[in-house]
Design a protein around this motif. Sequence first.
Motif, PDB file in Angstrom:
ATOM      1  N   THR A 147      -5.592  -5.083  10.432  1.00 43.27           N
ATOM      2  CA  THR A 147      -4.997  -3.108   9.607  1.00 43.27           C
ATOM      3  C   THR A 147      -4.379  -3.520   9.908  1.00 43.27           C
ATOM      4  O   THR A 147      -3.003  -3.913   9.254  1.00 43.27           O
ATOM      5  N   ARG A 168      -4.617   1.990   9.080  1.00 38.83           N
ATOM      6  CA  ARG A 168      -6.429   1.740   7.925  1.00 38.83           C
ATOM      7  C   ARG A 168      -6.872  -0.183   8.274  1.00 38.83           C
ATOM      8  O   ARG A 168      -6.219  -0.841   8.131  1.00 38.83           O
ATOM      9  N   LEU A 198      -3.389   5.098   1.649  1.00 42.58           N
ATOM     10  CA  LEU A 198      -4.888   4.367   1.168  1.00 42.58           C
ATOM     11  C   LEU A 198      -4.976   3.278   0.762  1.00 42.58           C
ATOM     12  O   LEU A 198      -3.298   2.877   0.405  1.00 42.58           O
TER      13      LEU A 198
END
Length: 491
Positions: free
Chosen positions: A454, A468, A372
Amino acid sequence: MSADPKVPTNPEPSRPRPASPYRPSVDSVTTIASDGSRRDIHPADVHGRFTRMRRWSGWALIAFYVALPWIPVNGYPAVLLDIAGSRFHFFGFTLAAQDAWLLFFGVTGLGFALFFLTALFGRLWCGWACPQTVYLEHVYRVIERWIDGDAPARRALQAAPLTAGKAGRRILKHALYAVASLVITHIFLSYFVSLPEVWQMMREAPRDHWAAFLFVFIAAGILYFNFAWFREQLCIVICPYGRLQSALTDDHSMVIGYDSKRGEPRGKLGTPDAGACVACNRCVQVCPTGIDIRHGLQLECIGCAACIDACDEVMTKVHRPTGLVRYDSFIGLDGGRTRWIRPRIIVYFILLLVGTAVATYAFSTVKPANFLVYRMSGAAYFVSPGDVRNQFMVRLLNKRTEPATFVVSTEGVPAGVQQSGFTAPVTLGPLAESVSPLVLIVDRKHYTGPFHFTVRVEDSAHTYQLSRAVEFMGPEPKLLEEEDREKGVQR
């Protein structure tokens, strides 16, 4: 006040007589007496092919349940729901908390499978595989028969006055019920904290693990109450599945039924013009919910097939063909031909296939790692006299049961942006995680405004890649230009 005809008076208190046989009715629940009180069910023992198969399948299911925490797969139990560590292990497949949404497919898949099987075979699940039936019939009733005897002995003991012998039997039986409930609950706890940890908790003071201690004894208390007293009421009153069976089945579903064409009119042996049923009521005596299957399929029927074995046993003794009570469809019992392929079966099967395909695809997308990226608490960005800065935290999780090395990089970052953090590969141990800062700094002279970039994570073997999308936030360039002009800074 008139006496209840179902509860005969006892002229000899010292030698109580068993109550007269109860005649079930479809007009009321069989476990409720005419005065509204609870009527205890004492099913008689039965022998036959279905009873043997149910006994073996029940013990196999119990052994499977007990063995799962003992079977190691990739260094962990076959099933371990490690809620504290946010890890879920299923036969070598590990899910993190971020993958918990996949459990939705498991639950819905079981639902579609149950719909499909119910449409085909009725309440086969209830009588053969439901934990309520398995533990009641193969653990708690075994204890009861061992201590109190067969059904007539249990009814006589219940009607007898309280004596030292009766009190001793009750204490021993309920003590064994409590022990069985505690054993089942401790095994269930091992699904969440592993067997070695359960054993360690048991050796330490309850205050050291008060949450687990309360869980075990509250859950064991619920099990004890259920299996010692509530029993078949759980299936009749609480479980919604029995009420759904009428919507899930049709006249071609395989259920347990009575061949009324062959059996009626009932009559004792030698009765002229009587059918095959000898009115022995043996099917009622062995039923765990106390119904009369000759009244047709009922809410209380769990499909255990005890009445089939009981009736076949009687038919064999009187030299008549078996199968008066049997597994069949309503159409088959009426003399017709059962159709296995029909619209609802096709619809349920298609739903099951679609659910299986979606679940297979969803599980195939699960990677052996997860990460994350989130912004640090505080301001969204920081502006200093020399640069614009964004601060992120990267939480990296290794879901493998072996060490793994990861490379964290950024892509789509404009020229002149400096990165602080993750300049070298990161090695994590089995099922380990790390939380580290990632800081991007842009010189004010090269700052052109917010941009998207990214963050990528790749394992050292280049077998998979995760990414992500993140936004670099900052003020509008015009505001910085005006501020620099006011301070006399040349850009």
